[in-house]
Design a protein around this motif. Structure first.
Motif, short mmCIF file in Angstrom:
data_model
loop_
_atom_site.label_atom_id
_atom_site.label_comp_id
_atom_site.label_asym_id
_atom_site.label_seq_id
_atom_site.Cartn_x
_atom_site.Cartn_y
_atom_site.Cartn_z
N UNK A 86 -11.74 -6.36 -11.25
CA UNK A 86 -12.77 -5.54 -11.90
C UNK A 86 -12.39 -4.07 -11.98
N UNK A 87 -11.29 -3.70 -11.34
CA UNK A 87 -10.85 -2.30 -11.33
C UNK A 87 -9.42 -2.22 -11.87
N UNK A 88 -9.23 -2.34 -13.21
CA UNK A 88 -7.87 -2.40 -13.77
C UNK A 88 -7.06 -1.14 -13.53
N UNK A 89 -7.70 0.03 -13.49
CA UNK A 89 -6.96 1.25 -13.20
C UNK A 89 -6.38 1.24 -11.81
N UNK A 90 -7.16 0.76 -10.86
CA UNK A 90 -6.68 0.63 -9.49
C UNK A 90 -5.55 -0.37 -9.41
N UNK A 91 -5.68 -1.50 -10.11
CA UNK A 91 -4.63 -2.52 -10.12
C UNK A 91 -3.34 -1.94 -10.69
N UNK A 92 -3.45 -1.13 -11.75
CA UNK A 92 -2.26 -0.54 -12.36
C UNK A 92 -1.56 0.40 -11.40
N UNK A 93 -2.33 1.20 -10.65
CA UNK A 93 -1.70 2.09 -9.67
C UNK A 93 -0.98 1.28 -8.60
N UNK A 94 -1.61 0.20 -8.15
CA UNK A 94 -1.00 -0.64 -7.13
C UNK A 94 0.27 -1.29 -7.65
N UNK A 95 0.25 -1.70 -8.93
CA UNK A 95 1.44 -2.32 -9.53
C UNK A 95 2.59 -1.33 -9.61
N UNK A 96 2.28 -0.07 -9.90
CA UNK A 96 3.35 0.93 -9.99
C UNK A 96 3.95 1.25 -8.63
N UNK A 97 3.11 1.29 -7.59
CA UNK A 97 3.58 1.76 -6.29
C UNK A 97 3.96 0.63 -5.34
N UNK A 98 3.45 -0.56 -5.57
CA UNK A 98 3.68 -1.67 -4.66
C UNK A 98 2.57 -1.77 -3.62
N UNK A 99 2.54 -2.92 -2.94
CA UNK A 99 1.50 -3.15 -1.93
C UNK A 99 1.61 -2.13 -0.80
N UNK A 100 0.51 -1.49 -0.42
CA UNK A 100 0.56 -0.54 0.70
C UNK A 100 1.03 -1.21 1.98
N UNK A 101 1.79 -0.47 2.76
CA UNK A 101 2.35 -0.97 4.01
C UNK A 101 2.01 0.03 5.12
N UNK A 102 1.65 -0.48 6.28
CA UNK A 102 1.41 0.38 7.43
C UNK A 102 2.76 0.76 8.03
N UNK A 103 3.30 1.85 7.54
CA UNK A 103 4.70 2.16 7.84
C UNK A 103 4.95 2.40 9.32
N UNK A 104 3.99 2.96 10.02
CA UNK A 104 4.20 3.20 11.45
C UNK A 104 4.20 1.92 12.27
N UNK A 105 3.66 0.85 11.70
CA UNK A 105 3.53 -0.40 12.44
C UNK A 105 4.67 -1.37 12.18
N UNK A 106 5.64 -0.98 11.37
CA UNK A 106 6.79 -1.84 11.13
C UNK A 106 7.47 -2.16 12.46
N UNK A 107 7.73 -3.43 12.68
CA UNK A 107 8.37 -3.84 13.92
C UNK A 107 7.38 -4.15 15.02
N UNK A 108 6.08 -3.97 14.77
CA UNK A 108 5.08 -4.25 15.81
C UNK A 108 4.64 -5.71 15.73
N UNK A 109 3.85 -6.04 14.73
CA UNK A 109 3.43 -7.42 14.51
C UNK A 109 3.63 -7.72 13.04
N UNK A 110 4.46 -8.69 12.67
CA UNK A 110 4.78 -8.91 11.26
C UNK A 110 3.57 -9.08 10.37
N UNK A 111 2.51 -9.74 10.85
CA UNK A 111 1.39 -10.00 9.95
C UNK A 111 0.41 -8.84 9.86
#
Length: 410
Positions: free
Chosen positions: A217-242
């Motif tokens: 229902x929010x195509x503008x938001x979807x387009x921004x996500x498509x350009x940037x990729x899925x957000x990642x909790x960068x500080x948590x890399x290596x902590x718990x994979x899921x």
């Protein structure tokens, strides 16, 4: 493992079209209050994301109490005072700020705006204010230090069950020259955030008919996500994979935090952290006194924005007893419900040195990226100046209990 994400996340996302940027700029220009920015964010974001930012625990009584507490106080103005020049500057943790405000740590910002942590940090730096990066940020400690080099950076740490990982995050903040550390103490477990449950925003994250339609229902938001990729909790890399994706962790706040963390553990962190240190989540005056006894430089009177214990007191209501308990031994900040410049005056009149604001910046960045975050800070500063001028207050140092009068019961 690198502390940065894959190459797809190696830079800020490409800009939207000039026409879209112009429309966004017009919307921001006509946003005359934090509530206006909230309205834009609500229209821009999927319901699940907006509710994660906007909601509280259970019946949300504490969330509502935070705002109601400010409404119970009135400012009693004085006139025939020279207010041709207003000075909003002061010292916070020993360094000057442009107004008595710091930007609070808020997690999973990347769902509101790609690399929104960096955007808010830059806006804070441009406004002469500190920015607190959360453990659950979608931009790493190092990325924010690199891409917002002119901002006073504080790092907010939760206490994770894996203590070595937590201390590694704190060391990374020290290596990246963050000036202050904030230890949040009010999350031995997560609050029951029922909006997230209703939106199928849980752990593990499951795409359902409800949330897929919500996102679509929010195509503008979807387009921004498509350009940037899925957000990642960068500080948590290596902590718990899921827990790498913000969608996974959103409704499971508290699952990975350490309920055994205690005063002795806090004292050990104070011993090893050589710079300024604050404790966030204090509501009881006896706890505030113990924080001061540990030699901390500041504390934040906070109920986590009403997102933890529903039924806890409004942060503003808890403030006066804490001010009395610490007797000026450290800086006191208060968060929860600050939406207007007048709220800043009321908090200072009740004894705080400054306020922290979180949701206003979330609304702003979701409405328009860095420009939206800057708009939120501009509105708060403009309202602070206007409130002081209309109240006969020429400088921050002139604010005290005498500026307040209680409202009659409504």
């Amino acid at each position: 493992m690198s502390h940065e994400t894959a190459s797809a996340h190696g830079a800020l996302p490409p800009s939207s079209s000039p026409a879209a940027s112009a429309r966004r700029a017009r919307r921001l220009y006509h946003a005359y209050s934090i509530e206006s920015l909230r309205d834009i964010a609500q229209r821009t974001l999927p319901r699940a994301v907006f509710d994660f930012y906007d909601g509280g625990a259970e019946d949300e009584s504490t969330l509502k109490a935070n705002r109601a507490a400010f409404a119970r106080h009135a400012i009693l103005p004085r006139f025939l005072v020279d207010v041709s020049r207003i000075d909003t500057t002061m010292n916070l943790l020993g360094k000057p700020v442009s107004m008595p405000l710091a930007v609070a740590p808020t997690g999973a910002i990347g769902y509101g705006w790609p690399f929104g942590d960096v955007a808010i940090a830059r806006a804070a730096g441009a406004a002469g204010l500190p920015y607190a990066l959360p453990t659950s940020s979608t931009s790493s400690i190092e990325r924010v230090a690199r891409e917002a080099p002119h901002t006073r950076l504080w790092f907010q740490s939760y206490m994770l069950r894996k203590r070595d990982f937590t201390m590694g995050l704190i060391q990374r903040a020290r290596d990246a020259d963050y000036e202050a550390l904030i230890i949040t103490i009010d999350m031995p477990t997560g609050g029951k955030r029922e909006r997230d449950m209703r939106n199928d925003f849980g752990l593990p994250f499951r795409f359902s008919a409800r949330n897929v339609l919500d996102f679509a229902s929010r195509p503008g938001w979807v387009a921004r996500l498509a350009r940037s990729g899925m957000p990642v909790l960068e500080n948590m890399l290596g902590f718990v994979p899921d827990t790498l994706h913000t969608s996974t962790i959103a409704s499971s706040v508290g699952k990975n935090y350490d309920p055994a963390f205690n005063w002795d553990d806090l004292a050990r962190i104070r011993e090893v952290w050589p710079r300024r240190m604050l404790v966030k989540g204090v509501l009881h005056p006896d706890d505030a006194a113990r924080v001061a006894d540990l030699g901390c430089d500041g504390l934040v009177v906070s109920n986590h924005g009403g997102r933890q214990l529903d039924g806890a007191p409004a942060a503003l209501d808890a403030l006066p007893a804490i001010v009395q308990a610490v007797s000026g031994r450290l800086d006191i900040l208060v968060d929860g419900g600050v939406r207007r410049g007048a709220d800043i005056v009321k908090a200072l009149a009740l004894g705080a040195q400054a306020v922290m604001v979180g949701r206003p910046l979330l609304y702003g960045v979701s409405a328009g990226g860095e420009a939206g975050a800057a708009r939120a800070l501009f509105l708060l500063r403009e309202e602070l100046l206007r409130t002081m001028r209309l109240s006969g207050i020429a400088s921050i140092g002139d604010i005290g209990p005498h500026v307040l009068a209680p409202f009659a019961a409504r």
